[in-house]
Design an enzyme around this catalytic site. Sequence first.
Site, short mmCIF file in Angstrom:
data_model
loop_
_atom_site.label_atom_id
_atom_site.label_comp_id
_atom_site.label_asym_id
_atom_site.label_seq_id
_atom_site.Cartn_x
_atom_site.Cartn_y
_atom_site.Cartn_z
N LYS A 122 0.82 -1.22 0.00
CA LYS A 122 0.00 0.00 0.00
C LYS A 122 0.85 1.26 0.00
O LYS A 122 2.03 1.25 0.36
CB LYS A 122 -0.99 -0.03 1.16
CG LYS A 122 -2.18 -0.95 0.80
CD LYS A 122 -3.36 -0.83 1.71
CE LYS A 122 -4.46 -1.77 1.16
NZ LYS A 122 -5.56 -1.94 2.11
N ARG A 168 -3.65 -9.89 5.07
CA ARG A 168 -3.96 -10.00 3.63
C ARG A 168 -2.73 -9.54 2.85
O ARG A 168 -2.29 -8.41 3.02
CB ARG A 168 -5.18 -9.14 3.33
CG ARG A 168 -5.73 -9.24 1.92
CD ARG A 168 -7.01 -8.40 1.80
NE ARG A 168 -7.52 -8.38 0.44
CZ ARG A 168 -7.09 -7.57 -0.50
NH1 ARG A 168 -6.16 -6.68 -0.24
NH2 ARG A 168 -7.61 -7.61 -1.71
#
Length: 289
Positions: free
Chosen positions: A229, A264
């Site tokens: 991210k 995740r």
Amino acid sequence: MAGDSGAARVVDCAGRPLDLSKPRVMGILNVTPDSFSDGGNFSSVENALAQARGMVAEGAAIIDVGGESTRPGAAPVSVQEELRRVLPVVQAISAELPVPVSVDTSKPEVMRQAVAAGAGMINDVMALRTRDALATAREVGVPVCLMHMQGAPRTMQEAPTYRDVVAEVREFLMRRIQGCIDAGMREDHLIVDPGFGFGKTPAHNLRLLHSLERLAGIGPPVLVGLSRKSLIGKLLGDAPTDRRLYGGLALAVLAAAKGAAIIRAHDVRPTVEALTVTQAVWAADSNPE
Ligand code: 7PM
């Protein structure tokens, strides 16, 4: 660390147990079209299945199949198109591999058909706020990940603002849990997620990770998605996605240490190895001498 306190946690994903007595990795499998295949055709299903096999071999405990990009500004996908991308892949993976499959969707019809095709979990970035999603999730009877997002994917990163991001995310998740229980869902079918990057600045994301224990304290297992991210990119001087692995591993270890039960991740083997050594240190408290 997840699984520290009390009863060993096992989440029943449509008959496939997800043992959360130690942190587990959820492997990310995107089935959005790319330059090689269109999603839904034979080679894209074969390719997805091969990726899933690889992730399971590397230690993924669950595979998250997503057919709609939640990227800020991404174009919405029709129900028909999402079904065409997702169903054959969910069906193929759940038929061949022993791990549960999670379906990353907010659409009730996709939830229903994916579970009929073998999915054992629903991962909903809208936390079942879409019309009919809550009733559908209750009916299909699989665990659900409730994720926090401020705003909508198209605009959420424009100007995210909070009075107290940790308190607000915690209150949101607690309200959604209560709504799910009031609607008849089982408490042991709920998982919560702060939604890193979904209507949050880098500072908000850092505060949420810093205080992740407070979210773990709500009750349900916590899932986190930090893999590749932009927070990592920002902290490393605008590193592109292919330079975010090591920073992401550090965040995954920290998240696990602060109580995250499910991580995740795109890079399954490195994440499993980082969590395995972390877990060994945590487990040392119960072994005298
Ligand atoms: C572009 C931007 C592409 C963001 C993909 C993403 C999460 C998730 C996603 C998460 C849960 C990504 C995200 N992130 N589901 N789906 N938690 N539960 O980086 O953090 O994969 S999409």
